[in-house]
Design an enzyme around this catalytic site. Structure first.
Site, PDB file in Angstrom:
ATOM      1  N   SER A 188     -49.450  29.252 -43.456  1.00  0.00           N
ATOM      2  CA  SER A 188     -48.897  29.956 -42.296  1.00  0.00           C
ATOM      3  C   SER A 188     -49.255  31.424 -42.323  1.00  0.00           C
ATOM      4  CB  SER A 188     -47.375  29.851 -42.309  1.00  0.00           C
ATOM      5  OG  SER A 188     -46.971  28.527 -42.333  1.00  0.00           O
ATOM      6  N   GLU A 197     -54.955  26.856 -35.046  1.00  0.00           N
ATOM      7  CA  GLU A 197     -55.627  28.142 -35.268  1.00  0.00           C
ATOM      8  C   GLU A 197     -56.686  27.920 -36.344  1.00  0.00           C
ATOM      9  OE1 GLU A 197     -52.213  31.575 -34.569  1.00  0.00           O
ATOM     10  OE2 GLU A 197     -52.260  30.576 -36.490  1.00  0.00           O
TER      11      GLU A 197
HETATM   12  N1  3HC Z   1     -43.322  12.170 -33.560  1.00  0.00           N
HETATM   13  C1  3HC Z   1     -43.352  11.502 -32.398  1.00  0.00           C
HETATM   14  N2  3HC Z   1     -42.575  11.829 -31.350  1.00  0.00           N
HETATM   15  C2  3HC Z   1     -41.719  12.858 -31.508  1.00  0.00           C
HETATM   16  C3  3HC Z   1     -41.619  13.591 -32.704  1.00  0.00           C
HETATM   17  C4  3HC Z   1     -42.486  13.214 -33.763  1.00  0.00           C
HETATM   18  N3  3HC Z   1     -42.474  13.858 -34.945  1.00  0.00           N
HETATM   19  N4  3HC Z   1     -40.672  14.563 -32.562  1.00  0.00           N
HETATM   20  C5  3HC Z   1     -40.181  14.433 -31.330  1.00  0.00           C
HETATM   21  N5  3HC Z   1     -40.803  13.404 -30.690  1.00  0.00           N
HETATM   22  C6  3HC Z   1     -40.578  12.963 -29.327  1.00  0.00           C
HETATM   23  C7  3HC Z   1     -39.184  12.388 -29.147  1.00  0.00           C
HETATM   24  O1  3HC Z   1     -39.166  11.009 -29.436  1.00  0.00           O
HETATM   25  C8  3HC Z   1     -38.910  12.677 -27.696  1.00  0.00           C
HETATM   26  O2  3HC Z   1     -39.440  11.656 -26.886  1.00  0.00           O
HETATM   27  P1  3HC Z   1     -38.746  11.323 -25.454  1.00  0.00           P
HETATM   28  O3  3HC Z   1     -38.834  12.594 -24.651  1.00  0.00           O
HETATM   29  O4  3HC Z   1     -39.561  10.220 -24.904  1.00  0.00           O
HETATM   30  O5  3HC Z   1     -37.345  10.962 -25.817  1.00  0.00           O
HETATM   31  C9  3HC Z   1     -39.696  13.938 -27.393  1.00  0.00           C
HETATM   32  O6  3HC Z   1     -40.643  14.102 -28.460  1.00  0.00           O
HETATM   33  C10 3HC Z   1     -38.815  15.129 -27.346  1.00  0.00           C
HETATM   34  O7  3HC Z   1     -38.083  15.192 -28.562  1.00  0.00           O
HETATM   35  P2  3HC Z   1     -36.544  15.546 -28.656  1.00  0.00           P
HETATM   36  O8  3HC Z   1     -35.826  14.968 -27.488  1.00  0.00           O
HETATM   37  O9  3HC Z   1     -36.086  15.173 -30.030  1.00  0.00           O
HETATM   38  O10 3HC Z   1     -36.451  17.107 -28.624  1.00  0.00           O
HETATM   39  P3  3HC Z   1     -37.125  18.176 -27.696  1.00  0.00           P
HETATM   40  O11 3HC Z   1     -37.132  17.758 -26.267  1.00  0.00           O
HETATM   41  O12 3HC Z   1     -36.484  19.461 -28.066  1.00  0.00           O
HETATM   42  O13 3HC Z   1     -38.668  18.227 -28.150  1.00  0.00           O
HETATM   43  C11 3HC Z   1     -40.102  19.475 -29.542  1.00  0.00           C
HETATM   44  C12 3HC Z   1     -38.998  18.431 -29.452  1.00  0.00           C
HETATM   45  C13 3HC Z   1     -41.401  18.905 -28.996  1.00  0.00           C
HETATM   46  C14 3HC Z   1     -40.249  19.778 -31.008  1.00  0.00           C
HETATM   47  C15 3HC Z   1     -39.731  20.724 -28.668  1.00  0.00           C
HETATM   48  O14 3HC Z   1     -38.409  21.105 -28.916  1.00  0.00           O
HETATM   49  C16 3HC Z   1     -40.598  21.913 -28.969  1.00  0.00           C
HETATM   50  O15 3HC Z   1     -41.723  22.020 -28.487  1.00  0.00           O
HETATM   51  N6  3HC Z   1     -40.055  22.859 -29.767  1.00  0.00           N
HETATM   52  C17 3HC Z   1     -40.798  24.043 -30.192  1.00  0.00           C
HETATM   53  C18 3HC Z   1     -41.658  23.709 -31.356  1.00  0.00           C
HETATM   54  C19 3HC Z   1     -42.421  24.892 -31.829  1.00  0.00           C
HETATM   55  O16 3HC Z   1     -42.321  26.002 -31.350  1.00  0.00           O
HETATM   56  N7  3HC Z   1     -43.232  24.655 -32.864  1.00  0.00           N
HETATM   57  C20 3HC Z   1     -44.010  25.719 -33.503  1.00  0.00           C
HETATM   58  C21 3HC Z   1     -43.228  26.275 -34.634  1.00  0.00           C
HETATM   59  S1  3HC Z   1     -44.094  27.550 -35.469  1.00  0.00           S
HETATM   60  C22 3HC Z   1     -45.066  26.716 -36.554  1.00  0.00           C
HETATM   61  O17 3HC Z   1     -45.040  25.517 -36.676  1.00  0.00           O
HETATM   62  C23 3HC Z   1     -45.960  27.561 -37.397  1.00  0.00           C
HETATM   63  C24 3HC Z   1     -45.591  27.477 -38.839  1.00  0.00           C
HETATM   64  O18 3HC Z   1     -46.578  28.163 -39.573  1.00  0.00           O
HETATM   65  C25 3HC Z   1     -44.247  28.091 -39.138  1.00  0.00           C
END
Ligand code: 3HC
Length: 296
Positions: free
Chosen positions: A124, A157
């Site tokens: 990261s 990235e």
């Molecule tokens: N595999 C498959 N499907 C998944 C999943 C996974 N691991 N996680 C979630 N899903 C699916 C769920 O089944 C759900 O499907 P549905 O809509 O058909 O029910 C859908 O994705 C949405 O999931 P949730 O209802 O549980 O929750 P959300 O609507 O909040 O979506 C999320 C989850 C896609 C993670 C969304 O909240 C999101 O985009 N959050 C922001 C994530 C983000 O910013 N990530 C970057 C972080 S920074 C980083 O990673 C860098 C590092 O270096 C720190």
């Protein structure tokens, strides 16, 4: 090595990111994947998270059960580093965000890599140049930074270290495309690359708002979700990526830039010391059930 020559990929680390990266490699790119960790428990947990994620795709109708089983059969778990690394054209490291641990790992992996193989780091924030410096072929080392959850987040990235060759950058871009991701190139090996340099100060500021008693975690997240249209508020996101990971990134940013705007909040340090790591430990700013956080 060109991207199209990649058939076998090894992912080092079966944790929050590693299991998802392995799954994307098998599911979208169609690679043969080896998934390594240091303990059987960790590998088992990674495979179980992959099964859960595949089951979600099946439940949503995006994947049939037979295909999910076939994807799973192409992911080979192991504890043996030599066996994991020596056959693959692309090795993606997704180990804990600890510079010493990663440098030890890079020294070892470099001994086992086949000629021309690419070693890509999902770090990261740790310097790609530093990671490459302990390997025999730093021209074959680059950053390949996925976002959590890798199965759903469309960005990678690509980071060029001081000695990374153009061929390595192009091969990683091609592999990213094969995985169905959009790539952006970080032309310089700059701490936090693009996204984490922007994100971490915002996450730290949200933790400061909690420690100053300005608002509750729920209201801070509600404000950012509704006011900025983020899919998750910053405190839920901190829990989601892991407070230990966020702290480690902040520490690298602070150390490298020597700029107080990157200083991690005391609250974050104390929560990590207390084992309140977020989703992975079951408790952080929120208590986590199997799937979603519930307010404290
Ligand atoms: N595999 C498959 N499907 C998944 C999943 C996974 N691991 N996680 C979630 N899903 C699916 C769920 O089944 C759900 O499907 P549905 O809509 O058909 O029910 C859908 O994705 C949405 O999931 P949730 O209802 O549980 O929750 P959300 O609507 O909040 O979506 C999320 C989850 C896609 C993670 C969304 O909240 C999101 O985009 N959050 C922001 C994530 C983000 O910013 N990530 C970057 C972080 S920074 C980083 O990673 C860098 C590092 O270096 C720190």
């Amino acid at each position: 090595m060109s991207g199209s020559q990649v058939k076998r990929v090894t992912v080092l680390g079966a944790g929050l990111m590693g299991h998802g990266i392995a799954q994307v490699c098998a599911q979208t790119a169609g690679y043969d994947v080896t998934l390594l960790d240091v303990k059987q428990d960790f590998v088992d947990r990674g495979m179980s998270m992959i099964k859960d994620s595949l089951a979600k795709f099946v439940a949503k109708g995006g994947l049939d059960k037979g295909k999910a089983d076939e994807i799973l059969s192409r992911i080979h778990p192991t504890l043996d580093l030599k066996e994991a690394v020596e056959r693959s054209e692309l090795v993606i490291e997704a180990a804990t965000e600890d510079p010493k641990l990663k440098l030890d790992l890079y020294r070892k992996v470099s001994e086992y890599l086949r000629p021309g193989a690419i070693l890509a780091s999902n770090t990261s924030s740790i310097s790609i140049t530093l990671l490459g410096s302990v390997t025999k072929n730093p021209e074959n080392v680059a950053g390949m930074h996925f976002f959590n959850p890798p199965q759903l987040m469309p960005l990678i990235e690509v980071i060029r270290g001081a000695k990374t060759s153009d061929a390595t950058v192009e091969a990683i871009r091609a592999a990213a495309k094969q995985m169905g991701k959009e790539a952006v190139l970080c032309k310089k090996d700059s701490p936090g690359f693009i996204v984490n340099r922007i994100l971490l100060p915002a996450l730290t500021e949200a933790a400061l708002l909690v420690s100053e008693g300005v608002a509750t975690p729920e209201d801070i997240d509600k404000a950012v979700t509704l006011g900025l249209n983020w899919p998750m508020g910053p405190l839920k996101l901190l829990d989601y990526v892991g407070l230990d990971t966020a702290l480690a990134i902040s520490e690298v940013l602070m150390q490298e830039f020597q700029d107080p705007k990157y200083r991690p909040s005391l609250l974050l340090r104390q929560m990590v010391r207390a084992g309140l790591l977020g989703r992975k430990s079951g408790q952080g700013f929120y208590e986590w059930t199997e799937r979603n956080p519930k307010s404290k």
